[in-house]
Scaffold this active site. Structure first.
Site, PDB file in Angstrom:
ATOM      1  N   GLY B 277      -6.131  -2.354   3.554  1.00 36.38           N
ATOM      2  CA  GLY B 277      -6.963  -0.908   3.596  1.00 36.38           C
ATOM      3  C   GLY B 277      -6.135  -0.303   2.803  1.00 36.38           C
ATOM      4  O   GLY B 277      -5.548  -0.585   1.869  1.00 36.38           O
ATOM      5  N   SER B 278      -6.046   1.135   3.011  1.00 37.32           N
ATOM      6  CA  SER B 278      -5.799   2.374   2.003  1.00 37.32           C
ATOM      7  C   SER B 278      -4.510   1.993   1.394  1.00 37.32           C
ATOM      8  O   SER B 278      -4.204   2.550   0.482  1.00 37.32           O
ATOM      9  CB  SER B 278      -5.986   3.695   2.594  1.00 37.32           C
TER      10      SER B 278
END
Lengths: 362, 547
Positions: B277-278
């Site tokens: 993810g981020s």
């Protein structure tokens, strides 16, 4: 002259038997002198028999040789009578008389030598025809011994027979033929019994099968190598702690090597060489053909067996089970060898009654 | 003549064996002449960078006697009772008993055991009881690993470094016969083994302790399935701490439940891949900046979603972030910005970049079972896939790969290899020291500097606020990834991560903190970032940066 090395070897054998067997004898029989006592039971009568053989009139010995051989053959056959014959390590070679076990083949080889001496004395092996009767006798003895089975004694006797026959004046071309025949017999026997092939290979590289065929030879190597040039010292064998099989009999020479080193081995070999040369010299000095061939033949039997034993122990030839004359444990064997030594020595002295021999010199 | 010749030949063979082959024959024969009872070499210790023991060996011996082999029982009883502090009368009675073997004493030290062997009392037998001891119990558990009951490394460093740690066994050799019976006057002697090598780790037990605490508390606070954290030096890759929960006490390995043991003893931070993810935006940012695609004037627009290949990709903020610079996009962790950045980079530059950052191959950390990042095969990547990879989806890697790549992004641009082991040393000297050579350059110093400023802004003003520490400049990036189960998004299951480095202008340390399946709050900025802040707070206090 021939008595000295024989007795010396027997006494040295007694010491070495004690050293080689005290540990295993204590474990198996609770008596570290077990084998020594048994050997003494052969040595003392053996020395008496030696004197008897020395004194025994050789003319009578000659007359008796045929009967002696016949008795040997009967005894060899008797081995196969159940209850009388004794089987050990897969071979039936012994007659158990209760108080002592006896290998008829021990007697047979000398009986055969005497028989051949008598036969060749009257009929020297000039032609193939002359060989029929002697070789028939040889074949009968060897067949019975092979049936035991006892390959090593068979080979030893065959070699001795060859030597006697050559000494009796065998033609050169027969020597060649017989040698080829003997050499051809070896592969034939090997094919007949394949376990001999494995044994043969084991001798070339014992480490290929260190637990089976190669085991005995490896242990013998460990004894000789472990002793090194000067040995570990008397009674200090490491291999006698059950590693070396038959340490007190077939492999007694390995224990000599381990404890007394090369000097000890040279002493043993020197004693044998003195014995053999005395025997051959005795034969050489005989004017009578029987006496000459008998002295030579009996010496040859002992020489061949000593040489084969040492050759086996040092890994020079394929392993076969053959005791070292005079030294290996085995009372009946010792008795026979001492008697034979006495007989050979007996040829050295001139017997007045035989000073004029019937056959003249050859 | 012939006979003499043959005797000479045989004698020659004999002399050859006795003199020439004797040496090699004796070496072979020694094996059968002595029965050897092995005495295990002492296993090397594992300690932290300051010499604090984390794993060590203890061995004790049990002495036995076989009465039948002891002829002088009174004398033996006197010597043994004196040296072993046993009751003389009782021992004498035991030695005179008919039992084949009696236990003299358990837990005897090695020195004492050797003293007894040397005393010459026959019929004494020894057995060794080995033990591996972990002074801190449940501490660095998955990294240290444990040994089998006969003290052979099974997991973690205990297994990875087995050949160094085990040493060479010694033995008590007893002259014996063919079947192993001791000879009547057979000598016994002791063959010294070689102690195993000692291992010094880069781990700092104090920092490890800080991290262990944070991990355990996060586990409780969020009722998580699992929590893991790593702290690493930015320049060297030296791993200062690595902790995971659930865990167990290394002194009481739960061997009864094998599948559970396999699960809790596996260092998931290095073995298991996840969709980051981020946090992966750190790598995308570095690539975009390095490619010259980013400047302060360039604006990116986020309307809450972006459509690529006819597929709608949502930003986490449904109403969108509007018009932003790249720096603002990083701060807001805006997906739309990174979709655009990834598409601008293109497939080739992006995949080459991922390879250069090392997220597609093992880092080489010294632990068994390291995992490798997973990417869609380059030939099958569609634009929509590339767009997703830009913000950390459709790509998977191990936490240690992600941390190493992030470290490269902020440390000035060179690759690092995470290193647990600092030094291996035995009696012969030093066998290994970890180098401090910098890895090959991946991005430029200035790219790294630009990125550090952006990531510091994340902590100062953006999603990473909770990682802020008074008096220490911290930079970092949050991550919240939805978990997949059987190829579908698993509703309500998240992995929340935070990667933070400090000091932000000149990073010395970088930390990863991940919470697997937190219950309740799940944003990385809320669930993971505070623990990194706490770790740095305590770490910098311990390291003396703050008074």
């Amino acid at each position: 002259m021939i008595i000295v090395p024989a007795v010396a070897l027997s006494l040295l054998g007694l010491v070495m038997i004690y050293s080689a067997s005290s540990y295993s004898a204590l474990l198996s029989y609770g008596d570290r002198f077990f084998y020594v006592k048994k050997q003494l039971l052969g040595l003392i009568p053996g020395l008496l028999m030696m004197y008897f053989g020395y004194k025994f009139p050789k003319e009578r010995l000659k007359k008796l040789s045929g009967w002696l051989l016949a008795a040997s053959v009967i005894l060899l056959a008797a081995v196969f009578i159940p209850g009388l014959g004794q089987t050990s390590y897969g071979a039936t070679r012994w007659i158990n008389l209760g108080f002592i076990t006896f290998q008829p083949s021990e007697l047979a080889k000398f009986a055969l030598a005497l028989f051949l001496a008598k036969r060749y004395a009257s009929k020297p092996p000039r032609s193939a025809k002359d060989l029929i009767v002697p070789f028939a006798a040889v074949a009968a003895v060897l067949a019975l011994i092979m049936a035991e089975p006892n390959m090593s004694v068979t080979l030893a006797i065959a070699a001795s027979v060859l030597l006697i026959t050559v000494a009796a004046g065998l033609d050169n071309k027969f020597i060649v033929v017989l040698t080829i025949f003997a050499l051809a017999a070896v592969p034939a026997l090997i094919i007949a019994e394949p376990y001999r092939v494995r044994r043969l290979l084991a001798f070339l590289d014992p480490w290929e099968n260190p637990r089976d065929e190669g085991y005995q030879l490896i242990q013998s190597y460990y004894a000789i190598g472990g002793g090194g040039f000067f040995g570990r010292g008397l009674f200090n064998s490491r291999q006698k702690y059950l590693f070396l099989p038959f340490a007190e009999s077939d492999f007694i020479f390995s224990v000599v090597a381990e404890e007394l080193g090369v000097p000890g081995c040279l002493l043993v070999i020197a004693l044998f060489i003195v014995f053999i040369y005395a025997g051959i010299k005795t034969a050489y000095l005989q004017t009578d053909a029987f006496r000459r061939l008998a002295a030579f033949g009996m010496t040859a039997v002992i020489a061949v067996q000593a040489l084969m034993n040492i050759a086996v122990v040092t890994g020079s030839v394929p392993p076969t089970g053959l005791p070292l004359p005079f030294m290996s444990a085995g009372g009946s064997s010792l008795m026979v060898f001492l008697t034979a030594a006495g007989v050979i020595a007996g040829f050295q002295k001139r017997e007045p009654s035989e000073s004029h021999n019937r056959f003249g010199s050859s | 003549m012939l006979i003499t010749f043959l005797f000479v030949a045989v004698t020659a063979k004999l002399v050859y064996i006795a003199a020439v082959s004797a040496g090699s024959l004796r070496v072979k024969a020694l094996e059968q002449w002595y029965r050897d009872v092995p005495i295990r070499a002492e296993r090397g210790a594992i300690s932290d960078r300051n010499g604090v023991a984390l794993a060590k060996s203890e061995s004790a011996y049990t002495l036995y006697a076989r009465p039948v082999e002891i002829p002088l029982k009174e004398q033996a009883a006197r010597i043994l009772s004196e040296k072993l502090e046993l009751n003389y009368a009782r021992l004498k009675e035991k030695l005179n008993s008919k039992s084949s073997e009696i236990t003299l004493k358990r837990g005897v030290t090695k020195e004492k055991m050797l003293e007894i062997i040397d005393s010459g009392v026959p019929g004494i037998y020894v057995s060794e009881d080995l033990k591996r001891v972990y002074p801190y119990g449940d501490f660095l558990t998955q990294v240290l690993g444990f040994t089998s009951s006969d003290v052979v490394g099974q997991t973690g460093l205990e297994r990875y470094l087995e050949n160094y740690l085990k040493g060479v066994d010694g033995a008590v050799l007893t002259a014996s016969d063919l079947v192993g019976r001791r000879l009547p006057d057979g000598e016994t002697y002791y063959r010294e083994g070689v102690k195993g090598a000692d291992v010094t780790l880069n781990i700092d037990a104090n920092i490890q302790s800080i991290v262990e605490n944070a991990v355990k508390r996060a586990m409780l606070n969020h009722s998580a399935k699992g929590v893991g954290a790593i702290v690493m030096e930015c320049d060297t890759g030296a791993v200062l701490a690595m902790a995971e929960s659930p865990s167990f006490d290394l002194n009481a390995v739960p061997r009864d439940d094998v599948s559970l043991l396999l699960e809790v003893s596996r260092p998931k931070l290095i073995s298991d891949v996840f969709e980051p993810g981020s946090t992966f935006k750190i790598v995308t940012s570095a690539l975009a900046i390095e490619a010259g695609l980013v400047n302060d004037e360039k604006r990116y627009y986020c309307g809450g979603s972006v459509t690529v290949d006819n597929q709608k990709i949502r930003c986490w903020r449904a109403k969108g972030h509007g018009s932003q610079t790249f720096t603002e996009g990083v701060k807001n962790s805006c997906n739309c910005v990174f979709v655009q950045a990834a598409l601008e980079l293109g497939l080739d530059r992006f995949y080459d970049g991922m390879e250069a950052f090392g997220v597609t191959e093992k880092t080489g950390i010294e632990l068994p079972g390291e995992g490798t990042g997973l990417t869609i095969p380059k030939g099958s990547v569609k634009n929509v896939d590339l767009a997703r990879i830009g913000f950390g989806q459709a790509v998977a890697m191990t936490p240690i790969e992600l941390l190493s790549a992030s470290c490269t992004a902020v440390n000035g641009g060179y690759k690092v290899t995470p290193k647990l082991v600092a030094k291996i040393e035995d009696e012969s000297g030093i066998l290994y020291t970890c180098g401090s050579d910098k890895g090959k350059r991946v991005i430029s110093e200035s790219t790294s500097k630009t990125l550090r400023a952006m990531l510091e802004a994340v902590v100062l003003e953006g999603s990473g606020k909770n990682a802020a520490v008074d008096g220490v400049r911290v930079g970092g990036k949050t991550g919240t990834a939805q978990k997949y189960e059987d190829g579908k998004i698993a509703r309500g299951k998240y992995v929340s991560t935070f990667i933070g480095f400090a000091p932000a202008d000149e990073p010395k340390y970088i930390a990863l903190f991940m919470v697997d399946e937190p219950v309740g709050a799940y944003y990385g900025g809320v669930v993971a970032a505070p623990y990194v802040g706490e770790i740095y707070q305590n770490m910098f206090e311990y390291l003396g940066y703050m008074s």
